[in-house]
Design a protein around this motif. Structure first.
Motif, short mmCIF file in Angstrom:
data_model
loop_
_atom_site.label_atom_id
_atom_site.label_comp_id
_atom_site.label_asym_id
_atom_site.label_seq_id
_atom_site.Cartn_x
_atom_site.Cartn_y
_atom_site.Cartn_z
N LYS A 1 37.37 -2.18 34.20
CA LYS A 1 37.81 -1.45 33.01
C LYS A 1 37.25 -0.03 33.04
O LYS A 1 37.96 0.94 32.75
CB LYS A 1 37.35 -2.19 31.75
N ASN B 1 39.09 2.00 35.77
CA ASN B 1 40.40 2.48 35.32
C ASN B 1 40.27 3.68 34.40
O ASN B 1 41.02 4.64 34.51
CB ASN B 1 41.17 1.35 34.63
N GLU B 2 39.30 3.62 33.48
CA GLU B 2 39.08 4.75 32.59
C GLU B 2 38.64 5.98 33.38
O GLU B 2 39.11 7.09 33.15
CB GLU B 2 38.02 4.43 31.54
N GLU C 1 39.30 6.75 36.48
CA GLU C 1 40.43 7.33 37.21
C GLU C 1 41.32 8.17 36.31
O GLU C 1 41.89 9.16 36.73
CB GLU C 1 41.22 6.22 37.89
N LYS C 2 41.42 7.79 35.05
CA LYS C 2 42.21 8.58 34.10
C LYS C 2 41.47 9.86 33.70
O LYS C 2 42.09 10.85 33.34
CB LYS C 2 42.52 7.76 32.85
#
Length: 143
Positions: free
Chosen positions: A78, A81-82, A84-85
């Protein structure tokens, strides 16, 4: 008299079963947490939770140029993913930190560890769904 005695015995048995269940739950969660805390991550887990930044080229405070790349290890998918954003924000933070440094700040392993720790703290300030565990300087060239 018989019903009253039977009711007391039933309440005692229910309380005993409840206490045994609560004790079992507490002991299970304690041992489960300890077992997971002592497990070492494999290199595959570390790689799965790591993100490599693009190569960053910027000026140092002393007008030298640095070309650096970092590998950021996160604590969960999680968080990855954050991260990478938020890559543009992270690169901005890295540029800000590098721009305030001198060439002498990169001398020795202590200097590099200090930079890695500083970047870890700064990136954790913007993270919401996890945190950065480690920052590794993958490459650096100062001209």
């Amino acid at each position: 008299m018989f019903k009253n005695r039977l009711l007391k015995i039933m309440i005692i048995i229910l309380l005993a079963l409840t206490l045994i269940g609560a004790l079992t739950l507490v002991l299970y969660t304690q041992f489960f947490d300890e077992a997971s805390a002592h497990e070492e991550q494999t290199i595959d887990d570390i790689l799965r939770l790591s993100v490599e930044t693009d190569e960053i080229i910027t000026n140092l405070y002393t007008n030298h140029i640095i070309r650096a790349q970092f590998v950021i290890e996160l604590d969960s998918m999680k968080a990855r993913n954050e991260f990478e954003k938020r890559d543009f924000q992270v690169e901005n933070l890295i540029i800000q930190e590098l721009s305030d440094m001198k060439e002498s700040d990169f001398r020795g392993s202590d200097g590099i560890r200090q930079i890695e720790e500083q970047l870890r703290l700064r990136v954790n300030e913007i993270m919401q769904d996890g945190e950065v565990v480690n920052v590794y300087m993958n490459q650096r060239v100062i001209q």
